[in-house]
Structure formats: C-alpha cells, structure tokens
Design a protein around this motif. Structure first.
Motif, PDB file in Angstrom:
ATOM      1  N   GLY A  92      -8.888  -6.217  -3.425  1.00  0.00           N
ATOM      2  CA  GLY A  92      -8.568  -7.031  -2.255  1.00  0.00           C
ATOM      3  C   GLY A  92      -7.305  -7.852  -2.447  1.00  0.00           C
ATOM      4  O   GLY A  92      -6.493  -7.999  -1.530  1.00  0.00           O
ATOM      5  N   ALA A  93      -7.132  -8.383  -3.657  1.00  0.00           N
ATOM      6  CA  ALA A  93      -5.929  -9.169  -3.958  1.00  0.00           C
ATOM      7  C   ALA A  93      -4.678  -8.308  -3.810  1.00  0.00           C
ATOM      8  O   ALA A  93      -3.668  -8.742  -3.244  1.00  0.00           O
ATOM      9  N   ILE A  94      -4.746  -7.082  -4.310  1.00  0.00           N
ATOM     10  CA  ILE A  94      -3.595  -6.173  -4.214  1.00  0.00           C
ATOM     11  C   ILE A  94      -3.380  -5.733  -2.762  1.00  0.00           C
ATOM     12  O   ILE A  94      -2.249  -5.678  -2.269  1.00  0.00           O
ATOM     13  N   TYR A  95      -4.475  -5.451  -2.063  1.00  0.00           N
ATOM     14  CA  TYR A  95      -4.381  -4.942  -0.688  1.00  0.00           C
ATOM     15  C   TYR A  95      -3.854  -6.006   0.286  1.00  0.00           C
ATOM     16  O   TYR A  95      -3.422  -5.675   1.387  1.00  0.00           O
ATOM     17  N   PRO A 154       0.970  -4.447   4.083  1.00  0.00           N
ATOM     18  CA  PRO A 154       2.110  -4.230   4.990  1.00  0.00           C
ATOM     19  C   PRO A 154       3.416  -3.967   4.247  1.00  0.00           C
ATOM     20  O   PRO A 154       4.200  -3.096   4.629  1.00  0.00           O
ATOM     21  N   GLU A 155       3.652  -4.717   3.168  1.00  0.00           N
ATOM     22  CA  GLU A 155       4.876  -4.536   2.385  1.00  0.00           C
ATOM     23  C   GLU A 155       4.856  -3.201   1.642  1.00  0.00           C
ATOM     24  O   GLU A 155       5.872  -2.489   1.589  1.00  0.00           O
ATOM     25  N   SER A 177       3.227  -0.486   2.512  1.00  0.00           N
ATOM     26  CA  SER A 177       3.365   0.590   3.491  1.00  0.00           C
ATOM     27  C   SER A 177       4.803   0.722   3.972  1.00  0.00           C
ATOM     28  O   SER A 177       5.291   1.835   4.193  1.00  0.00           O
ATOM     29  N   ARG A 178       5.481  -0.387   4.140  1.00  0.00           N
ATOM     30  CA  ARG A 178       6.861  -0.347   4.626  1.00  0.00           C
ATOM     31  C   ARG A 178       7.757   0.413   3.658  1.00  0.00           C
ATOM     32  O   ARG A 178       8.641   1.163   4.072  1.00  0.00           O
ATOM     33  N   ILE A 179       7.483   0.233   2.353  1.00  0.00           N
ATOM     34  CA  ILE A 179       8.275   0.927   1.333  1.00  0.00           C
ATOM     35  C   ILE A 179       7.815   2.369   1.179  1.00  0.00           C
ATOM     36  O   ILE A 179       8.624   3.306   1.234  1.00  0.00           O
ATOM     37  N   ALA A 180       6.509   2.559   1.004  1.00  0.00           N
ATOM     38  CA  ALA A 180       5.976   3.890   0.710  1.00  0.00           C
ATOM     39  C   ALA A 180       6.146   4.856   1.874  1.00  0.00           C
ATOM     40  O   ALA A 180       6.331   6.060   1.670  1.00  0.00           O
ATOM     41  N   PHE A 181       6.095   4.342   3.114  1.00  0.00           N
ATOM     42  CA  PHE A 181       6.181   5.217   4.284  1.00  0.00           C
ATOM     43  C   PHE A 181       7.577   5.228   4.908  1.00  0.00           C
ATOM     44  O   PHE A 181       7.756   5.722   6.024  1.00  0.00           O
ATOM     45  N   HIS A 182       8.546   4.671   4.225  1.00  0.00           N
ATOM     46  CA  HIS A 182       9.958   4.714   4.639  1.00  0.00           C
ATOM     47  C   HIS A 182      10.159   4.167   6.058  1.00  0.00           C
ATOM     48  O   HIS A 182      10.785   4.796   6.903  1.00  0.00           O
ATOM     49  N   GLN A 183       9.624   2.976   6.302  1.00  0.00           N
ATOM     50  CA  GLN A 183       9.688   2.404   7.637  1.00  0.00           C
ATOM     51  C   GLN A 183      10.995   1.656   7.923  1.00  0.00           C
ATOM     52  O   GLN A 183      11.272   1.316   9.070  1.00  0.00           O
ATOM     53  N   ILE A 196      -2.394   4.030  -1.163  1.00  0.00           N
ATOM     54  CA  ILE A 196      -2.717   2.870  -0.326  1.00  0.00           C
ATOM     55  C   ILE A 196      -4.077   3.068   0.331  1.00  0.00           C
ATOM     56  O   ILE A 196      -4.890   2.136   0.419  1.00  0.00           O
ATOM     57  N   SER A 197      -4.346   4.296   0.783  1.00  0.00           N
ATOM     58  CA  SER A 197      -5.657   4.605   1.358  1.00  0.00           C
ATOM     59  C   SER A 197      -6.754   4.482   0.304  1.00  0.00           C
ATOM     60  O   SER A 197      -7.840   3.953   0.576  1.00  0.00           O
ATOM     61  N   LYS A 198      -6.468   4.955  -0.905  1.00  0.00           N
ATOM     62  CA  LYS A 198      -7.441   4.848  -1.993  1.00  0.00           C
ATOM     63  C   LYS A 198      -7.746   3.394  -2.312  1.00  0.00           C
ATOM     64  O   LYS A 198      -8.892   3.013  -2.569  1.00  0.00           O
ATOM     65  N   LEU A 199      -6.702   2.566  -2.313  1.00  0.00           N
ATOM     66  CA  LEU A 199      -6.875   1.139  -2.585  1.00  0.00           C
ATOM     67  C   LEU A 199      -7.746   0.498  -1.507  1.00  0.00           C
ATOM     68  O   LEU A 199      -8.646  -0.300  -1.820  1.00  0.00           O
ATOM     69  N   LYS A 200      -7.493   0.839  -0.248  1.00  0.00           N
ATOM     70  CA  LYS A 200      -8.289   0.293   0.848  1.00  0.00           C
ATOM     71  C   LYS A 200      -9.755   0.705   0.709  1.00  0.00           C
ATOM     72  O   LYS A 200     -10.664  -0.132   0.842  1.00  0.00           O
TER      73      LYS A 200
END
Length: 371
Positions: free
Chosen positions: A29-32, A36-37, A39-45, A118-122
């Motif tokens: 939870g602390a990592i998750y 947003p940050e 996902s912005r990097i990993a998904f090239h937003q 990220i999905s695995k972490l969630k």
C-alpha cells in the motif's frame, strides 16, 4: 489477569497471527500510493505540448481500428497539453488502457490492466495475488489491524499517570533491544493516527454491512434516482454518432480549461452520453457529470445519482472520499507522503513487535534457567 494484561495478550496474539500478512498489505500500500507517478512513467503518458487542437473522438476510433481492432472502445479521457489521451478498451476477460498522442493520434502505449508490475502491486495490496479468497483474507486482516491499533494505544498509555517525555521520543543511542522497543512503541503511536483513517477506509470497502449501515443512516436507501436516457429516434440507421461525440468533447474541453474531460461511447440504443469534468488534484468528489442525448446532443436534466458534485448525496460524497482518504490524496501531496510514511511504519510494526516478544521470551528463559 488484569484487564491491561488481557488487552496486551490480544495485541500480541493478533500480531503473531496476522503480522506477515499485514506487513505485505501495508508495504504494498505504501508503494502503491505513488501509482499515478509510476503509471505516468511506465505507460509513457508524458507528451511534448504543441500549439494545435486535440484530435477528435473519430480520430481515436480510426487509430484503434488500425492498431487494435479487436478492442471495444468505451471511454476517452482528455487531459492537459502534456499528457496523452487515456482510452478505456474492453476485450473479453480483461481491459486495456491505450495512451494516444492528443495532437497526432498516434498510439503511444497499450496496457493490459490485468498485467504488468503495477497491476501485480495493486492486486498484492488488495488480495495478496490470491483472487477473491485473498480479498476476503485482506478484509479480515484489515479489521484485526484496527483492533491492533486500538489495543496498541491502550498498552502505550501508562497504567498510572500521564505519559512521560520518553513516550514521545526515540533514544537512538539506546541498546538494540531498547531501540527496537522504541521503534515499535513510539513510531507506532505516531503512525496510528494516520493508519486509523487508511485502515478504516479499508474496512469500509471490505465489509458490505458497513456500507449498507451508512446508507441507512444517511438516508441513501430512501432516495429515488433518475436514469439518464436517450430518446430513440426513427430512421437513425445512417446517423454518424461520432459527429455529436466530436462536438461535445471539443465544446467541453475548450470550456473547462484546466480540467480533465472524459466521455463515454454509448453502446445501447437508449444510453446517454456521459461527460465527466475532473478538476485535477481536487479529489474524487471534485467531479461533475453531465449527460446528453446521443441522438440530438441535447443536455439531459434529472436527479441523477452521478451528477454535479454539489448535488451529490451524503453517502455518495463519503463513498467518493474513501479512496482519497485511503491513499492520503485528500490532503494533496503532503497527505500522500504522510500516508506512505505511516504505511511504511505500519509494515515495520509486525517486525519490531515480533522482536520485542522474542527478546522478552529469551529473557524469561534465561531467568528460568538460572532458577
């Protein structure tokens, strides 16, 4: 056995039973918190801004038909000039987010939202990667964690008198045993006041009886909601539904500058077009929903469950706040930092607590050996 000792036993046994699982839940939870940050990097937003208008819904449709024809285009979220358009796509058994350049229409990234770290972490945080059974385990561990916080506060408070100054500060030069005790006792005390909110919101999600009780208390169950419906017109077979969608997204995105605007793609004959206007960093309750007839584009009026934020019911507002409170975003960046730090301390408590118990156990064995 005194009441205080009985409470201490409950605290100990609950900690020994749930410690490892709570460590995993709290740490993930602390990592998750920073999803947003990440996902912005990993998904090239991130996008280089350009001085030209954003592409239309039709342009997005054309891109998807070319690059991902098997997907079912559902929604598009138009954001600021430096962010890709986020598109929700359904595929049997899963769903994707497509990130599209708002100026060229180029597909930048396609992400199966049930895959990736990220999905695995969630899912680690929500269900320990065990699916529905794991979700139930997380709910009960969360409930027991609340008892741990309450019993911990009782144990922290002195049996007689008020807490001394030593109860509030860690003596970093103390022996390893004393330092470990302070890390558990003192850091646990400070983190508890934040963890009560993060764990409490987890209980709200986990147990239907909590939500239903709040609905009853708030009067939610007595409210009758209207359903936004489009009036089906005859001779609409040749209609290009994307003309209205293009017009609406352009109108809303130009009107609500500085806001993110989402739009759904109607799939049913009587389904209305829903537009969401989201004010970034203002919380999940800072979202206004508008509805339009999919055939005429005319606005629809009514007492909709998801409507303007100011008209939302008490339960809807509380329900919307739960996510923001859980991850601290209700207090902005400082809140997220506090939630992250409190969760990290929460993850450490089973470790320091186990060491406190283990050290006491060894001390008792030594005394018995000498006797």
């Amino acid at each position: 056995m005194t009441l205080r000792k009985f409470i201490a036993k409950i605290h100990l046994y609950l900690g020994l039973i749930t410690g490892l699982l709570f460590f995993i839940i709290a740490l993930s939870g602390a990592i998750y918190t920073w999803q947003p940050e990440f996902s912005r990097i990993a998904f090239h937003q991130e996008i280089k801004p350009e001085e030209q208008p954003f592409i239309s819904i039709s342009d997005i449709k054309n891109t998807l038909e070319k690059d991902f024809p098997e997907g079912d285009f559902r929604t598009a979220l138009y954001r600021d000039k430096e962010s890709a358009i986020e598109v929700l796509i359904y595929v049997p058994g899963t769903y994707f987010h497509a990130y599209i350049n708002p100026y060229s229409g180029e597909l930048i990234h396609l992400q199966d939202m049930n895959k990736g770290w990220i999905s695995k972490l969630k899912n680690l945080h929500r269900n320990l990667l065990l699916g529905p059974p794991g979700r139930e385990i997380v709910h009960w561990v969360t409930l027991m964690a609340m008892f741990m916080l309450i019993t911990g506060l009782v144990i922290w408070w002195p049996a007689r008198g008020k807490p001394s100054k030593g109860k509030f500060s860690i003596k970093w030069t103390a022996s390893p045993k004393k330092l470990n005790y302070d890390l558990h006792n003192i850091l646990g005390f400070y983190a508890t006041w934040i963890l009560i909110f993060t764990i409490g919101t987890g209980i709200f999600w986990g147990f239907e009886v909590v939500r239903e009780s709040l609905k009853e208390i708030s009067g939610e169950n007595k409210i009758t909601w209207d359903k936004p419906i489009s009036t089906v017109l005859e001779n609409e077979s040749n209609r290009n539904k994307y003309e209205i969608l293009n017009k609406l997204i352009k109108e809303y995105h130009n009107t609500y500058t500085g806001a993110e605007v989402g739009i759904n793609i109607p799939h049913q004959e009587d389904e209305a077009i829903q537009l969401s206007v989201i004010r970034p960093k203002a919380g999940i309750n800072a979202v206004d929903f508008y509805y339009h007839d999919q055939y005429t584009g005319e606005p629809l009026q009514g007492n909709f469950q998801n409507g303007l934020a100011e008209n939302r019911s008490s339960f809807s507002k509380i329900n919307g706040l739960v996510y923001d409170i859980h991850f601290g975003s209700v207090w902005g960046l400082p809140g997220r930092i506090l939630a992250c730090l409190a969760s990290l301390i929460g993850a450490s408590l089973p470790i320091t607590g186990f060491l406190v118990w283990w050290n006491k156990r060894k001390t008792k064995k030594k005394k018995l050996g000498k006797a």
